[in-house]
Design a protein around this motif. Structure first.
Motif, short mmCIF file in Angstrom:
data_model
loop_
_atom_site.label_atom_id
_atom_site.label_comp_id
_atom_site.label_asym_id
_atom_site.label_seq_id
_atom_site.Cartn_x
_atom_site.Cartn_y
_atom_site.Cartn_z
N UNK A 73 0.82 -1.21 0.00
CA UNK A 73 0.00 0.00 0.00
C UNK A 73 0.85 1.26 0.00
N UNK A 74 1.92 1.25 0.78
CA UNK A 74 2.83 2.39 0.80
C UNK A 74 3.49 2.60 -0.56
N UNK A 75 3.91 1.49 -1.20
CA UNK A 75 4.53 1.58 -2.51
C UNK A 75 3.56 2.12 -3.55
N UNK A 76 2.30 1.66 -3.49
CA UNK A 76 1.30 2.17 -4.44
C UNK A 76 1.01 3.65 -4.20
N UNK A 77 0.99 4.06 -2.94
CA UNK A 77 0.78 5.48 -2.63
C UNK A 77 1.90 6.34 -3.18
N UNK A 78 3.15 5.89 -3.03
CA UNK A 78 4.28 6.64 -3.58
C UNK A 78 4.24 6.67 -5.10
N UNK A 80 1.53 6.53 -6.98
CA UNK A 80 0.46 7.45 -7.39
C UNK A 80 0.89 8.90 -7.19
N UNK A 81 1.61 9.17 -6.10
CA UNK A 81 2.07 10.53 -5.87
C UNK A 81 3.09 10.94 -6.93
N UNK A 82 3.96 10.02 -7.36
CA UNK A 82 4.95 10.38 -8.37
C UNK A 82 4.31 10.59 -9.73
N UNK A 83 3.21 9.93 -10.00
CA UNK A 83 2.51 10.12 -11.27
C UNK A 83 1.62 11.36 -11.26
N UNK A 84 1.39 11.93 -10.09
CA UNK A 84 0.54 13.10 -10.00
C UNK A 84 -0.93 12.76 -9.88
N UNK A 85 -1.23 11.53 -9.51
CA UNK A 85 -2.63 11.13 -9.40
C UNK A 85 -3.28 11.59 -8.11
N UNK A 86 -2.49 11.99 -7.13
CA UNK A 86 -3.06 12.40 -5.85
C UNK A 86 -3.29 13.90 -5.74
#
Length: 127
Positions: A73-78, A80-86
């Motif tokens: 979950x932490x890896x997916x959050x990072x 998504x943040x790097x892709x600008x999805x958040x």
């Protein structure tokens, strides 16, 4: 590490197997119906605890599994943040394209779902 769940599973399984053995012994001897009846009662009485113990054992998440899920979950959050999805898109408030205000909530439009208040097409509005 042996805990209460393991002991309950072992005890209920042993009671179930003892009941089956008594049923088989009563059926093989043929002249001892009381032995077969006792075995069948013991077998059917121990069946729900066996099922409950096995279901609980299979549904329990181990510490390693929980840690692996947390890391994923932490890896997916990072990711998504790097892709600008958040980060939400900028909100336009009539001040020009791309201007955003801090007090306005971002509302994402779902194009697959029709809007609640206006279900008429432009052709029907003109009539």
């Amino acid at each position: 590490m042996i805990n209460r769940e393991h002991l309950a599973l072992v005890a209920s399984t042993l009671a179930f197997l003892a009941g089956l053995i008594l049923v088989v012994l009563g059926a093989v001897t043929g002249n001892n119906a009381r032995l077969a009846d006792t075995g069948s009662v013991l077998t059917f009485a121990s069946l729900p605890p066996v099922i409950l113990a096995k279901v609980r054992r299979h549904q329990r998440i181990t510490r390693d599994t929980a840690e692996a899920l947390r890391r994923e979950g932490y890896r997916l959050g990072l990711e998504h943040a790097s892709r600008g999805l958040l980060t939400p898109p900028p909100v336009t408030d009539g001040g020009g394209p791309g201007t955003s205000t801090g007090d306005v909530a971002t509302v994402h439009r779902l194009y697959a779902v029709p809007s609640c208040g206006n279900n008429l097409t432009p052709r029907h509005k003109a009539q």
